[in-house]
Design a protein around this motif. Sequence first.
Motif, PDB file in Angstrom:
ATOM      1  N   UNK A 219       0.838  -1.207   0.000  1.00  0.00           N
ATOM      2  CA  UNK A 219       0.000   0.000   0.000  1.00  0.00           C
ATOM      3  C   UNK A 219       0.873   1.256   0.000  1.00  0.00           C
ATOM      4  N   UNK A 220       1.976   1.236   0.752  1.00  0.00           N
ATOM      5  CA  UNK A 220       2.890   2.383   0.773  1.00  0.00           C
ATOM      6  C   UNK A 220       3.558   2.581  -0.585  1.00  0.00           C
ATOM      7  N   UNK A 221       3.910   1.473  -1.240  1.00  0.00           N
ATOM      8  CA  UNK A 221       4.524   1.564  -2.564  1.00  0.00           C
ATOM      9  C   UNK A 221       3.557   2.175  -3.567  1.00  0.00           C
ATOM     10  N   UNK A 222       2.299   1.750  -3.504  1.00  0.00           N
ATOM     11  CA  UNK A 222       1.287   2.305  -4.394  1.00  0.00           C
ATOM     12  C   UNK A 222       1.062   3.783  -4.095  1.00  0.00           C
ATOM     13  N   UNK A 223       1.057   4.128  -2.822  1.00  0.00           N
ATOM     14  CA  UNK A 223       0.940   5.535  -2.420  1.00  0.00           C
ATOM     15  C   UNK A 223       2.081   6.375  -2.986  1.00  0.00           C
ATOM     16  N   UNK A 224       3.285   5.842  -2.946  1.00  0.00           N
ATOM     17  CA  UNK A 224       4.437   6.630  -3.408  1.00  0.00           C
ATOM     18  C   UNK A 224       4.303   6.984  -4.887  1.00  0.00           C
ATOM     19  N   UNK A 225       3.815   6.040  -5.694  1.00  0.00           N
ATOM     20  CA  UNK A 225       3.643   6.304  -7.120  1.00  0.00           C
ATOM     21  C   UNK A 225       2.533   7.324  -7.348  1.00  0.00           C
ATOM     22  N   UNK A 226       1.419   7.174  -6.610  1.00  0.00           N
ATOM     23  CA  UNK A 226       0.300   8.101  -6.769  1.00  0.00           C
ATOM     24  C   UNK A 226       0.694   9.515  -6.353  1.00  0.00           C
TER      25      UNK A 226
ATOM     26  N   UNK B 203       9.115  15.003  -2.998  1.00  0.00           N
ATOM     27  CA  UNK B 203       9.710  14.660  -1.696  1.00  0.00           C
ATOM     28  C   UNK B 203       8.853  13.686  -0.887  1.00  0.00           C
ATOM     29  N   UNK B 204       7.532  13.894  -0.884  1.00  0.00           N
ATOM     30  CA  UNK B 204       6.651  12.971  -0.164  1.00  0.00           C
ATOM     31  C   UNK B 204       6.660  11.598  -0.820  1.00  0.00           C
ATOM     32  N   UNK B 205       6.723  11.561  -2.148  1.00  0.00           N
ATOM     33  CA  UNK B 205       6.776  10.281  -2.859  1.00  0.00           C
ATOM     34  C   UNK B 205       8.040   9.514  -2.485  1.00  0.00           C
ATOM     35  N   UNK B 206       9.153  10.228  -2.389  1.00  0.00           N
ATOM     36  CA  UNK B 206      10.411   9.585  -2.008  1.00  0.00           C
ATOM     37  C   UNK B 206      10.324   9.007  -0.588  1.00  0.00           C
ATOM     38  N   UNK B 207       9.715   9.757   0.333  1.00  0.00           N
ATOM     39  CA  UNK B 207       9.555   9.278   1.708  1.00  0.00           C
ATOM     40  C   UNK B 207       8.697   8.017   1.762  1.00  0.00           C
ATOM     41  N   UNK B 208       7.623   7.995   0.992  1.00  0.00           N
ATOM     42  CA  UNK B 208       6.741   6.830   0.979  1.00  0.00           C
ATOM     43  C   UNK B 208       7.420   5.625   0.336  1.00  0.00           C
ATOM     44  N   UNK B 209       8.245   5.847  -0.676  1.00  0.00           N
ATOM     45  CA  UNK B 209       8.981   4.737  -1.287  1.00  0.00           C
ATOM     46  C   UNK B 209       9.963   4.133  -0.280  1.00  0.00           C
ATOM     47  N   UNK B 210      10.612   4.985   0.505  1.00  0.00           N
ATOM     48  CA  UNK B 210      11.513   4.467   1.553  1.00  0.00           C
ATOM     49  C   UNK B 210      10.731   3.683   2.599  1.00  0.00           C
ATOM     50  N   UNK B 211       9.530   4.180   2.927  1.00  0.00           N
ATOM     51  CA  UNK B 211       8.689   3.463   3.881  1.00  0.00           C
ATOM     52  C   UNK B 211       8.354   2.074   3.356  1.00  0.00           C
ATOM     53  N   UNK B 212       8.000   1.998   2.080  1.00  0.00           N
ATOM     54  CA  UNK B 212       7.716   0.698   1.467  1.00  0.00           C
ATOM     55  C   UNK B 212       8.938  -0.210   1.542  1.00  0.00           C
TER      56      UNK B 212
ATOM     57  N   UNK C  72      13.371   0.676  -7.098  1.00  0.00           N
ATOM     58  CA  UNK C  72      13.116   1.158  -8.444  1.00  0.00           C
ATOM     59  C   UNK C  72      12.358   2.479  -8.433  1.00  0.00           C
ATOM     60  N   UNK C  73      11.405   2.610  -7.519  1.00  0.00           N
ATOM     61  CA  UNK C  73      10.659   3.868  -7.414  1.00  0.00           C
ATOM     62  C   UNK C  73      11.575   5.000  -6.965  1.00  0.00           C
ATOM     63  N   UNK C  74      12.447   4.722  -6.007  1.00  0.00           N
ATOM     64  CA  UNK C  74      13.418   5.743  -5.588  1.00  0.00           C
ATOM     65  C   UNK C  74      14.312   6.151  -6.765  1.00  0.00           C
ATOM     66  N   UNK C  75      14.689   5.177  -7.586  1.00  0.00           N
ATOM     67  CA  UNK C  75      15.511   5.484  -8.758  1.00  0.00           C
ATOM     68  C   UNK C  75      14.736   6.349  -9.750  1.00  0.00           C
ATOM     69  N   UNK C  76      13.478   6.010  -9.959  1.00  0.00           N
ATOM     70  CA  UNK C  76      12.639   6.753 -10.907  1.00  0.00           C
ATOM     71  C   UNK C  76      12.460   8.201 -10.450  1.00  0.00           C
ATOM     72  N   UNK C  77      12.240   8.386  -9.146  1.00  0.00           N
ATOM     73  CA  UNK C  77      12.086   9.738  -8.606  1.00  0.00           C
ATOM     74  C   UNK C  77      13.381  10.524  -8.757  1.00  0.00           C
ATOM     75  N   UNK C  78      14.500   9.876  -8.460  1.00  0.00           N
ATOM     76  CA  UNK C  78      15.794  10.550  -8.602  1.00  0.00           C
ATOM     77  C   UNK C  78      16.026  10.982 -10.048  1.00  0.00           C
ATOM     78  N   UNK C  79      15.684  10.123 -10.996  1.00  0.00           N
ATOM     79  CA  UNK C  79      15.829  10.474 -12.410  1.00  0.00           C
ATOM     80  C   UNK C  79      15.028  11.731 -12.730  1.00  0.00           C
TER      81      UNK C  79
END
Length: 425
Positions: free
Chosen positions: A177-184, A192-201, A219-226
């Motif tokens: 659920x946290x991973x899905x939240x990070x993408x949304x 920044x909030x997406x990155x925090x949620x990806x770390x939580x996941x 992968x989500x953290x990588x995508x956000x960094x890109x």
Amino acid sequence: MSDGPRTLLEQEIRRRGWRGFRDVATAYDSTARSLFPKNGPTLTEATYYRWLGPGTRSLPRPDACAVLERLLGHPAERLFGPPLDDDPHDTYHLKELIQMTAEEAATDARSQAASISELTIDHLRDEVAEAARAYPVRPPAQTVTTGRSLREQAERLREQTRVPDQHRELTVLAGQASALLSVAVFDCGELPAARSLARTAGLYAEVARDVPLQAYALGTLAYIAYHQGQPAEALRQVRRADALGSGVGAQGRRRLQAIAARALGHHGDREQALSLLAATDEVLAEGATDDLHDIGGEFGFSAARCLMSAGTTALLIGDAESAKKASRRALGLARVDDRGVAAKAAVDLGLVLLLAGELDEAAEVLAPLWQLAAEQRGTGLVQRAGRLRAALADPQYRDSPLALELAERAEDVLRSANARPPLAP
């Protein structure tokens, strides 16, 4: 003045989270242009407040009614009538009432149970999977609400059990659920909030020793960094995911490879980016599975998404022919199943054509971008719309009425998505 909506029109505006005249006018005008390309109606502030004001309401002109019906999904006569209530004969509302009743009943039953039933965990697992599969056709803001509720449910249930297997399963579901939240949240533009949620996941995944979820979070953290213009950081996160070893299925590996290729292209490593692009067809043919990515939807990485990303990477490194080929294939695969991917592939293809001076053909392929509802335009698509707007400012298109029209429509996409200036790269 009552806090409740006075009409179905006002109720539908609130349901979509539009905050006042500007948001409504943006969505209305965009819909009007799609229905009436030449002489469509526009929404003025005076008309907006007249429609929502007290007193007797007469129906607008037929063309305005047509726009409202397309935008909000109800007949105009109904929109200017009373809001939906608990009338059991109201078919539209009955579906929502049934869903609410089912959720309330499930919550009450769980609260009365002495211990957690496996059926309860099964139900939550199904809800998480359904939210992931529905993500391509739902507004990101809606998934933020759903994902938050699912994570909270998983946490409450974790506190009610001491059974190790149940505790681990609920930890995984809270992480999903946290991973899905990070993408949304990312698609809502809050990086920044997406990155925090990806770390939580990722933390949930580490606790549960769930390798596919760890890979997805990295992968989500990588995508956000890109998307923040940090290709070196994106590659670092992909390497961390690769170091997890076995356990990640073909779709998860596709996703990581696609992110790495794009980061390499932005980093200037054209040779390695081309090498990963050349392996696209080979990766598409792989069949290994895992419990997360094979859920599909946002957790999966379909052939259409893989090809769309390959087209973006090829465009980034200046390989126009590969970009055109991959984007066309992605567009053909995604046109029905994932309109967001189709819109991204359409913009990439349009950019290739614009760079080649093929304005008329570019205008034709951009249709999926204009057709995508404003609330479904995420960060990746908004960035592409910004690049499209910049490409249309090229001197060769300075005196073209068609280029001016396309540029204005690209600006509408940026405004309707409440977009900030496009981020690097």
